[in-house]
Design an enzyme around this catalytic site. Structure first.
Site, PDB file in Angstrom:
ATOM      1  N   ASP A 188       0.878  -1.164   0.000  1.00 11.03           N
ATOM      2  CA  ASP A 188       0.000   0.000   0.000  1.00 11.03           C
ATOM      3  C   ASP A 188       0.917   1.215   0.000  1.00 11.03           C
ATOM      4  O   ASP A 188       1.926   1.254   0.721  1.00 11.03           O
ATOM      5  CB  ASP A 188      -0.896   0.021   1.244  1.00 11.03           C
ATOM      6  CG  ASP A 188      -2.188  -0.784   1.050  1.00 11.03           C
ATOM      7  OD1 ASP A 188      -2.243  -1.617   0.126  1.00 11.03           O
ATOM      8  OD2 ASP A 188      -3.129  -0.575   1.833  1.00 11.03           O
ATOM      9  N   HIS A 237       0.029   0.839   7.119  1.00  9.15           N
ATOM     10  CA  HIS A 237       0.205   2.251   6.818  1.00  9.15           C
ATOM     11  C   HIS A 237       1.067   2.936   7.886  1.00  9.15           C
ATOM     12  O   HIS A 237       0.720   2.936   9.059  1.00  9.15           O
ATOM     13  CB  HIS A 237      -1.132   2.982   6.652  1.00  9.15           C
ATOM     14  CG  HIS A 237      -2.002   2.302   5.630  1.00  9.15           C
ATOM     15  ND1 HIS A 237      -3.367   2.306   5.699  1.00  9.15           N
ATOM     16  CD2 HIS A 237      -1.678   1.573   4.529  1.00  9.15           C
ATOM     17  CE1 HIS A 237      -3.864   1.607   4.672  1.00  9.15           C
ATOM     18  NE2 HIS A 237      -2.852   1.164   3.953  1.00  9.15           N
ATOM     19  N   CYS A 347      -4.151  10.343   4.824  1.00  5.31           N
ATOM     20  CA  CYS A 347      -4.749   9.218   4.081  1.00  5.31           C
ATOM     21  C   CYS A 347      -5.666   9.692   2.950  1.00  5.31           C
ATOM     22  O   CYS A 347      -5.764   9.042   1.921  1.00  5.31           O
ATOM     23  CB  CYS A 347      -5.620   8.370   4.995  1.00  5.31           C
ATOM     24  SG  CYS A 347      -4.843   7.808   6.474  1.00  5.31           S
TER      25      CYS A 347
END
Ligand code: ARG
Length: 357
Positions: A188, A237, A347
Site C-alpha cells: 500500500d 500504513h 490518508c
C-alpha cells in the site's frame, strides 16, 4: 493549467509547500471485505463483524464525511493549492471499499506517480475506477511518469499458505506474523513516505518484501527505499507512526518505533526526533466509531508547508503541543467522519506537487 507550466507531478518530501493534491471522496463507500485473518490482524476487534461483503458505511457517516472532504478541499483551494477529485463510484456495487483514501493507492516519487499493487483484493480496481481521469490528465504532460500496478494473472496467491510464508521483518528474521505471503509484490502506498531521495517504508500486513523490491525497481534513478523497523503488530500504513513536521523535525509513535530505529537511517542522522508524549485523548463529545483505525490517527496530519499543518478539530492537545513546542501553525478542520471510515488528512490525499524551495 497555464501553458508552459508543465509540472504536474513533482514531490520529494512531505513538508515543502504543497501546490497540487488529490482529495478523496466518500460517497457509496462500503466496509472492505477481506479474509477474516486479515481483518483480525488490521482492524479494531470490536468492529470486525462489519467487514463483510455488501455492507455500506452508515449513510449519515458517508454524507458527513463527504461534507468534511469538500470543506477540506475548499480550504486547500483557498490557499492556492490545485485540488483534483476522483470520480464518483458506487463502491458497494463494485465490491470495493472507498474513494476517500487515495493515499493508500498512489505514491508520488519525484516526477513519477506509482499505483500500489494492493494486497487487498477488494481494492484492486480502486485506482482504475476512481482515478483514471486524473491519471490521464497528469500523464499527458510529457514530464511526468505514471506507473500502473502490475496485473495479477490468474488467481491471486497472496493469502495462500504454503512454502513461502514469512518474509522477515527487514532484519533477516523470517519468523514474521504477517498475514500476506511473499508470492507476488504487494504494497500500500501509505506504507511509504518521502524524505528527499530516501523513501522510508515499513513491512506490514499489506506490504511484503517483494512489494518493497518492486517499488525500488520502479522509482526514478537516485531514489532508494529503506525499511524502518516498526513494532506495530497491527501494522498497516506508516502515516500514524511517523510524522515529519519539517525538514529536520519528526514526531513518532513511541510504541511503534524508536529513536534508535530511526537513527539507523542516514537520512535522520541530524534530525530532531520526538516521541509524541501523550496518550491520544478520547474525543469529547464522542464522535462516530473509529471503525478502522486507532486513536493514533492524530499523527495523520497533512503539512501545507514547513509551518502549516492540517489537524482534526478535536485534536486540540496535539495542536497545542505542535504550536508550543515547535512553533507550528495548525489549521483545525472537522474530519471525524472521514476518520471513522479509515483515515485522516494524510490518508485522504495524494501530494502531487510540492515545490522544492
Ligand atoms: N493503521 C493506522 C492506525 O490504526 C492508521 C493508518 C491509516 N492510514 C491510511 N493511510 N489509511 O493507527
Amino acid at each position: 493549467m497555464a501553458a508552459g507550466d508543465a509540472t504536474l507531478i513533482s514531490a520529494d518530501n512531505e513538508w515543502s509547500p504543497l501546490r497540487a493534491v488529490i482529495v478523496g471522496r466518500a460517497e457509496n463507500s462500503a466496509f472492505p471485505s477481506e479474509p477474516a485473518k486479515m481483518i483480525e490482524a488490521t482492524m479494531p476487534a470490536e468492529h470486525a463483524a462489519n467487514f463483510k461483503p455488501g455492507n455500506p458505511f452508515p449513510a449519515e457517516i458517508l454524507s458527513k464525511a463527504q461534507e468534511e472532504l469538500d470543506n477540506f478541499a475548499a480550504i486547500l483551494q483557498s490557499k492556492g493549492i490545485r485540488v483534483y477529485r476522483p470520480r464518483k463510484v458506487d463502491w458497494l456495487k463494485e465490491g470495493g471499499y472507498t474513494g476517500a483514501m487515495p493515499r493508500d493507492g498512489l505514491l508520488t516519487v519525484g516526477n513519477t506517480l506509482i499505483e500500489a499493487p494492493f494486497a487487498w483484493g477488494c481494492r484492486r480496481n480502486e485506482i482504475n475506477l476512481g482515478y483514471v481521469d486524473i491519471l490521464s490528465e497528469l500523464g499527458a504532460s510529457g514530464t511526468s511518469r505514471i506507473c500502473r500496478a502490475p496485473q495479477i494473472v490468474g488467481k491471486d496467491t497472496i493469502y495462500d499458505d504454503g512454502k513461502i510464508k514469512g518474509f522477515g521483518n527487514g532484519n533477516g528474521d523470517d519468523s514474521s506474523h504477517w498475514i500476506v505471503n511473499n508470492s507476488r509484490p504487494a504494497f500500500d502506498a501509505a506504507d511509504f513516505m518521502r524524505f528527499g531521495k530516501t523513501i522510508i517504508g515499513q513491512l506490514s500486513h499489506v506490504t511484503n518484501r517483494k512489494g518493497v523490491d518492486y517499488l525500488q525497481a520502479i522509482v526514478p534513478g537516485g531514489y532508494s527505499v529503506e525499511i524502518l523497523e516498526t513494532t506495530d503488530e497491527h501494522a498497516m500504513h506508516i502515516d500514524a507512526t511517523i510524522l515529519p513536521l519539517r525538514k529536520g523535525l519528526l514526531v513518532y509513535h513511541p510504541e511503534r518505533t524508536s529513536k534508535a530505529a530511526l537513527r539507523g537511517h542516514d537520512v535522520f542522522r541530524d534530525w530532531e526526533l520526538h516521541a509524541y508524549p501523550f496518550a491520544p485523548q478520547p474525543r469529547e463529545p464522542p464522535g462516530p466509531p473509529m471503525f478502522m483505525c486507532s486513536p493514533w490517527l492524530l499523527l495523520n496530519a497533512l503539512s501545507l508547508d514547513e509551518n502549516r499543518i492540517m489537524v482534526e478539530a478535536n485534536d486540540t492537545q496535539f495542536a497545542s503541543w505542535v504550536t508550543d513546542k515547535f512553533g507550528m501553525t495548525p489549521i483545525l478542520c472537522p474530519f471525524q467522519h472521514v476518520n471513522s471510515m479509515g483515515g485522516s488528512f494524510h490518508c485522504a490525499t495524494v501530494d502531487l506537487v510540492r515545490s522544492s524551495v
